[in-house]
Design a protein around this motif. Structure first.
Motif, PDB file in Angstrom:
ATOM      1  N   PHE A 171     -10.091  40.196  -1.677  1.00 44.29           N
ATOM      2  CA  PHE A 171     -10.108  39.100  -0.709  1.00 44.29           C
ATOM      3  C   PHE A 171      -9.572  37.827  -1.352  1.00 44.29           C
ATOM      4  O   PHE A 171      -9.891  37.505  -2.499  1.00 44.29           O
ATOM      5  N   ALA A 172      -8.781  37.105  -0.600  1.00 46.22           N
ATOM      6  CA  ALA A 172      -8.304  35.805  -1.062  1.00 46.22           C
ATOM      7  C   ALA A 172      -9.410  34.768  -0.900  1.00 46.22           C
ATOM      8  O   ALA A 172     -10.367  34.964  -0.145  1.00 46.22           O
ATOM      9  N   ALA A 173      -9.300  33.655  -1.618  1.00 44.01           N
ATOM     10  CA  ALA A 173     -10.249  32.563  -1.459  1.00 44.01           C
ATOM     11  C   ALA A 173     -10.163  32.023  -0.028  1.00 44.01           C
ATOM     12  O   ALA A 173      -9.104  32.052   0.586  1.00 44.01           O
ATOM     13  N   PRO A 174     -11.263  31.554   0.558  1.00 44.20           N
ATOM     14  CA  PRO A 174     -12.549  31.343  -0.085  1.00 44.20           C
ATOM     15  C   PRO A 174     -13.480  32.550  -0.018  1.00 44.20           C
ATOM     16  O   PRO A 174     -14.537  32.533  -0.636  1.00 44.20           O
ATOM     17  N   ARG A 175     -13.126  33.608   0.737  1.00 46.67           N
ATOM     18  CA  ARG A 175     -14.052  34.739   0.832  1.00 46.67           C
ATOM     19  C   ARG A 175     -14.160  35.487  -0.488  1.00 46.67           C
ATOM     20  O   ARG A 175     -15.230  35.953  -0.867  1.00 46.67           O
ATOM     21  N   GLY A 176     -13.050  35.639  -1.193  1.00 47.86           N
ATOM     22  CA  GLY A 176     -13.037  36.370  -2.452  1.00 47.86           C
ATOM     23  C   GLY A 176     -12.416  35.537  -3.553  1.00 47.86           C
ATOM     24  O   GLY A 176     -12.472  34.304  -3.529  1.00 47.86           O
ATOM     25  N   MET A 177     -11.783  36.212  -4.518  1.00 50.81           N
ATOM     26  CA  MET A 177     -11.251  35.515  -5.683  1.00 50.81           C
ATOM     27  C   MET A 177      -9.782  35.813  -5.938  1.00 50.81           C
ATOM     28  O   MET A 177      -9.160  35.181  -6.777  1.00 50.81           O
ATOM     29  N   GLY A 178      -9.219  36.791  -5.241  1.00 49.93           N
ATOM     30  CA  GLY A 178      -7.833  37.135  -5.486  1.00 49.93           C
ATOM     31  C   GLY A 178      -7.628  37.654  -6.899  1.00 49.93           C
ATOM     32  O   GLY A 178      -8.561  38.130  -7.550  1.00 49.93           O
ATOM     33  N   TYR A 179      -6.397  37.578  -7.378  1.00 48.87           N
ATOM     34  CA  TYR A 179      -6.109  38.015  -8.742  1.00 48.87           C
ATOM     35  C   TYR A 179      -6.735  37.025  -9.732  1.00 48.87           C
ATOM     36  O   TYR A 179      -6.796  35.827  -9.476  1.00 48.87           O
ATOM     37  N   ILE A 180      -7.160  37.557 -10.872  1.00 49.11           N
ATOM     38  CA  ILE A 180      -7.789  36.711 -11.880  1.00 49.11           C
ATOM     39  C   ILE A 180      -6.866  36.577 -13.090  1.00 49.11           C
ATOM     40  O   ILE A 180      -6.500  37.578 -13.709  1.00 49.11           O
ATOM     41  N   PRO A 181      -6.463  35.338 -13.438  1.00 44.32           N
ATOM     42  CA  PRO A 181      -5.617  35.132 -14.624  1.00 44.32           C
ATOM     43  C   PRO A 181      -6.330  35.595 -15.893  1.00 44.32           C
ATOM     44  O   PRO A 181      -7.548  35.391 -16.050  1.00 44.32           O
ATOM     45  N   LEU A 182      -5.571  36.187 -16.795  1.00 44.55           N
ATOM     46  CA  LEU A 182      -6.153  36.697 -18.038  1.00 44.55           C
ATOM     47  C   LEU A 182      -6.833  35.583 -18.837  1.00 44.55           C
ATOM     48  O   LEU A 182      -7.824  35.829 -19.534  1.00 44.55           O
ATOM     49  N   GLU A 183      -6.327  34.375 -18.743  1.00 51.31           N
ATOM     50  CA  GLU A 183      -6.914  33.293 -19.535  1.00 51.31           C
ATOM     51  C   GLU A 183      -8.316  32.919 -19.058  1.00 51.31           C
ATOM     52  O   GLU A 183      -9.047  32.243 -19.789  1.00 51.31           O
ATOM     53  N   ARG A 184      -8.695  33.372 -17.859  1.00 52.05           N
ATOM     54  CA  ARG A 184     -10.039  33.079 -17.365  1.00 52.05           C
ATOM     55  C   ARG A 184     -11.062  34.135 -17.793  1.00 52.05           C
ATOM     56  O   ARG A 184     -12.250  33.968 -17.534  1.00 52.05           O
ATOM     57  N   ILE A 185     -10.611  35.214 -18.409  1.00 53.45           N
ATOM     58  CA  ILE A 185     -11.561  36.232 -18.873  1.00 53.45           C
ATOM     59  C   ILE A 185     -12.221  35.752 -20.156  1.00 53.45           C
ATOM     60  O   ILE A 185     -11.555  35.406 -21.123  1.00 53.45           O
ATOM     61  N   GLU A 186     -13.538  35.755 -20.160  1.00 46.83           N
ATOM     62  CA  GLU A 186     -14.300  35.215 -21.285  1.00 46.83           C
ATOM     63  C   GLU A 186     -14.717  36.291 -22.278  1.00 46.83           C
ATOM     64  O   GLU A 186     -14.902  36.001 -23.467  1.00 46.83           O
ATOM     65  N   GLY A 187     -14.921  37.518 -21.829  1.00 48.26           N
ATOM     66  CA  GLY A 187     -15.367  38.545 -22.755  1.00 48.26           C
ATOM     67  C   GLY A 187     -15.713  39.839 -22.049  1.00 48.26           C
ATOM     68  O   GLY A 187     -15.578  39.975 -20.832  1.00 48.26           O
TER      69      GLY A 187
END
Length: 283
Positions: free
Chosen positions: A233-249
């Motif tokens: 789901f795209a925002a605001p319902r979902g998050m869409g694709y997540i950039p690799l730089e936002r992955i914390e661990g």
């Protein structure tokens, strides 16, 4: 000159002790900051989007070195790291913690504020993904989805009837209230498998368009497919694709779990509320 509580000046020995204490606390804070940012950090599960693997009240350690570092590796996203360094791409099936995308301009819903989230990696850069009839189609091939025994979860203070729709409420052999879900096992290319829940047919979640994961992004899904705001789901319902730089661990191991029945003023309940069998479960 510094004064003692009595109004007298502090002696050299007292000043030295005070300075040593301050230096010790600053060193300790720096060590904790570095350890939490670059090695291991704790994470708690606030929702049911990753059932059946993760329950509300689970606490786990997240390893921080697996995919590289960015500003989101640091507490509160302090912008001390430009871009992404020592970066690598997760494997399909990894359970990752990431910083959710920033809310859309003008979106004041606090539920959409950027915060830490945990989901499973389904698609890598360049992959195509679609969901048809509740089955994930990865690069044109259906991911095997096998029905297995229902997943049941006792109703507890942190997972009460408000978290379980009336259609799924049941009782176990002892007459205790439980929530019962249809459960499946998905198996990714390469043989990695995990359990997912799929309670009902929801058109927008179970029959989607075709997604092509852009370079530098991943496609994430919750294991509780009917109750997860994720990349479908795209925002605001979902998050869409997540950039690799936002992955914390990467989720590593559970170190505690509670059913929410503990009370701070009753220390014995800290033990009775613990779900001891969940401690030490890896990923």
């Amino acid at each position: 000159m510094a004064k003692a509580p009595s109004g007298k000046p502090l002696s050299g020995k007292q000043r030295s002790e005070t300075n040593e204490t301050i230096r010790f606390l600053l060193k300790l804070a720096l060590i904790v900051f570095v350890f939490r940012s670059f090695i291991i950090a704790p994470f708690s599960i606030p929702s049911e989007s990753m059932l059946p693997r993760l329950l509300i009240g689970d606490y786990l350690f997240v390893s921080k070195w697996n995919y590289g570092y960015s500003r989101w590796s640091l507490p509160w996203g302090v912008p001390l790291i430009p871009g992404r360094i020592f970066g690598s791409v997760p494997e399909r099936g990894d359970t990752v913690v990431f910083r959710s995308p920033d809310p859309e301009p003008g979106d004041t819903d606090p539920a959409h504020d950027d915060h830490d989230v945990i989901k499973r990696v389904i698609g890598l850069p360049g992959d195509t993904i679609q969901v048809r009839g509740g089955q994930v189609i990865l690069n044109g091939k259906p991911i095997p989805k096998q029905r297995i025994a229902d997943f049941t979860l006792p109703l507890t203070p942190n997972f009460d009837a408000t978290h379980c729709e009336s259609d799924f409420q049941d009782t176990d052999a002892a007459g205790q209230p439980i929530c019962r879900y249809r459960q499946y096992r998905e198996t990714l290319p390469g043989g990695r498998s995990y359990r997912v829940l799929d309670q009902r047919d929801i058109p927008e979640a179970d029959d989607t368009g075709l997604y092509t994961v852009p370079a530098g992004n991943v496609f994430l899904m919750g294991d509780n497919r009917d109750d997860s705001a994720d990349s479908r789901f795209a925002a605001p319902r979902g998050m869409g694709y997540i950039p690799l730089e936002r992955i914390e661990g990467k989720a590593m191991v559970g170190f505690f779990s509670t059913d929410g029945s503990a009370e701070w003023l009753k220390p014995w309940t800290w033990f009775s509320a613990a779900r001891w069998e969940r401690i030490g479960e890896g990923f």
